[in-house]
Design an enzyme around this catalytic site. Structure first.
Site, PDB file in Angstrom:
ATOM      1  N   ASP A  95       8.461 -28.881 -17.030  1.00  0.00           N
ATOM      2  CA  ASP A  95       7.481 -27.581 -17.373  1.00  0.00           C
ATOM      3  C   ASP A  95       8.970 -26.989 -17.052  1.00  0.00           C
ATOM      4  O   ASP A  95      10.137 -26.511 -17.946  1.00  0.00           O
ATOM      5  CB  ASP A  95       6.387 -27.466 -16.464  1.00  0.00           C
ATOM      6  CG  ASP A  95       5.427 -26.603 -17.196  1.00  0.00           C
ATOM      7  OD1 ASP A  95       6.441 -25.931 -18.860  1.00  0.00           O
ATOM      8  OD2 ASP A  95       5.162 -26.204 -16.208  1.00  0.00           O
ATOM      9  N   VAL A 113      -2.020 -30.098 -20.221  1.00  0.00           N
ATOM     10  CA  VAL A 113      -2.795 -31.866 -20.610  1.00  0.00           C
ATOM     11  C   VAL A 113      -2.871 -32.433 -19.346  1.00  0.00           C
ATOM     12  O   VAL A 113      -2.609 -32.414 -18.327  1.00  0.00           O
ATOM     13  CB  VAL A 113      -1.831 -32.222 -21.670  1.00  0.00           C
ATOM     14  CG1 VAL A 113      -1.083 -31.468 -23.007  1.00  0.00           C
ATOM     15  CG2 VAL A 113       0.088 -32.138 -20.683  1.00  0.00           C
ATOM     16  N   ASP A 126      -2.804 -34.486 -13.854  1.00  0.00           N
ATOM     17  CA  ASP A 126      -4.282 -34.748 -13.416  1.00  0.00           C
ATOM     18  C   ASP A 126      -4.031 -32.451 -13.359  1.00  0.00           C
ATOM     19  O   ASP A 126      -3.226 -32.376 -13.539  1.00  0.00           O
ATOM     20  CB  ASP A 126      -4.196 -34.793 -11.509  1.00  0.00           C
ATOM     21  CG  ASP A 126      -3.248 -33.703 -11.466  1.00  0.00           C
ATOM     22  OD1 ASP A 126      -2.118 -33.775 -11.470  1.00  0.00           O
ATOM     23  OD2 ASP A 126      -3.737 -32.767  -9.730  1.00  0.00           O
ATOM     24  N   ARG A 129      -6.766 -38.131 -13.987  1.00  0.00           N
ATOM     25  CA  ARG A 129      -5.569 -38.928 -13.679  1.00  0.00           C
ATOM     26  C   ARG A 129      -5.630 -40.312 -14.656  1.00  0.00           C
ATOM     27  O   ARG A 129      -4.767 -41.403 -14.668  1.00  0.00           O
ATOM     28  CB  ARG A 129      -4.792 -39.484 -12.836  1.00  0.00           C
ATOM     29  CG  ARG A 129      -4.202 -38.590 -11.933  1.00  0.00           C
ATOM     30  CD  ARG A 129      -3.781 -38.556 -10.674  1.00  0.00           C
ATOM     31  NE  ARG A 129      -3.413 -37.458  -9.443  1.00  0.00           N
ATOM     32  CZ  ARG A 129      -2.596 -36.441  -9.682  1.00  0.00           C
ATOM     33  NH1 ARG A 129      -0.979 -36.844 -10.556  1.00  0.00           N
ATOM     34  NH2 ARG A 129      -2.657 -35.855  -9.153  1.00  0.00           N
TER      35      ARG A 129
END
Ligand code: 5GP
Ligand code: MG
Length: 180
Positions: free
Chosen positions: A102, A153, A159, A165
């Site tokens: 990210d 997402v 999670d 998960r």
């Protein structure tokens, strides 16, 4: 489909096909050399377990815990890292596996610390998802599954507040479900 999911982005089949390809790529690059494959807990465990089964080269496995998110969907910028160095990483070829790249802070911190504190030799990075548009630290994964847009997402290890998960696919979480 789970009722909290707005849209499925990657089906279990699509994930499986891509993970096999990543495994082949890693196997070719390792060319028979042994690597220590390090899973970043908890998000990468499903990806990791499928990935190592698709690697055709000798591997050892290890785990590290890197957390930045707590129970929110935006990065705090503070990375807490705990490495479980069961394996002596000195001079070893290490492949770090994470669920999603990210801002890049997590992976950048982990790579640096594996080298500086654990003496790892070559450190390669493998992520299933890559949110390139969100990058703050200039880091590129050596192996990357799918690019994704700037959406939150979940599933296949990813999670929200430790939930979702276990979904076998990756999907976008409905905005109304993104509250603590
Ligand atoms: P970075 O340090 O690159 O900003 O963050 C990487 C970590 O942020 C990932 O390992 C993951 O835990 C979390 N993360 C970033 N984007 C998402 C997302 O869309 N969904 C989930 N579940 N986690 C995310
Ligand atoms: Mg994570």
């Amino acid at each position: 489909m789970h009722r909290d999911i707005a849209e499925v982005l990657f089906s279990a089949e699509a994930i499986n096909t891509r993970v096999q390809a990543l495994g082949r790529q890693i196997s070719n690059d390792l060319a028979g050399r042994e690597a220590v494959v390090v899973a970043l807990l908890k998000g990468s465990v499903l990806f990791f377990s499928d990935l190592i089964r698709s690697i055709d080269a000798p591997v050892k496995v290890d785990f590290a815990w890197a957390s930045s998110y707590g129970h929110s969907t935006s990065s705090s910028g503070q990375i807490h890292l705990k490495v479980f160095p069961e394996e002596d990483l000195k001079g070893r070829t290490v492949v770090v596996v994470d669920d999603i790249l990210d801002t890049g802070r997590t992976l950048d911190t982990v790579v640096r610390r594996l080298k500086e504190e654990h003496g790892a030799g070559e450190v390669r990075t493998c992520v299933l998802l890559d949110k390139m548009a969100r990058r703050v630290v200039p880091i590129r994964a050596d192996y990357s599954g799918f690019p994704v847009d700037d959406v939150f997402v979940v599933g296949y290890g990813l999670d929200f507040a430790d939930r979702y998960r276990n979904l076998p696919y990756i999907g976008v979480l409905k905005p109304e479900c993104q509250r603590p």
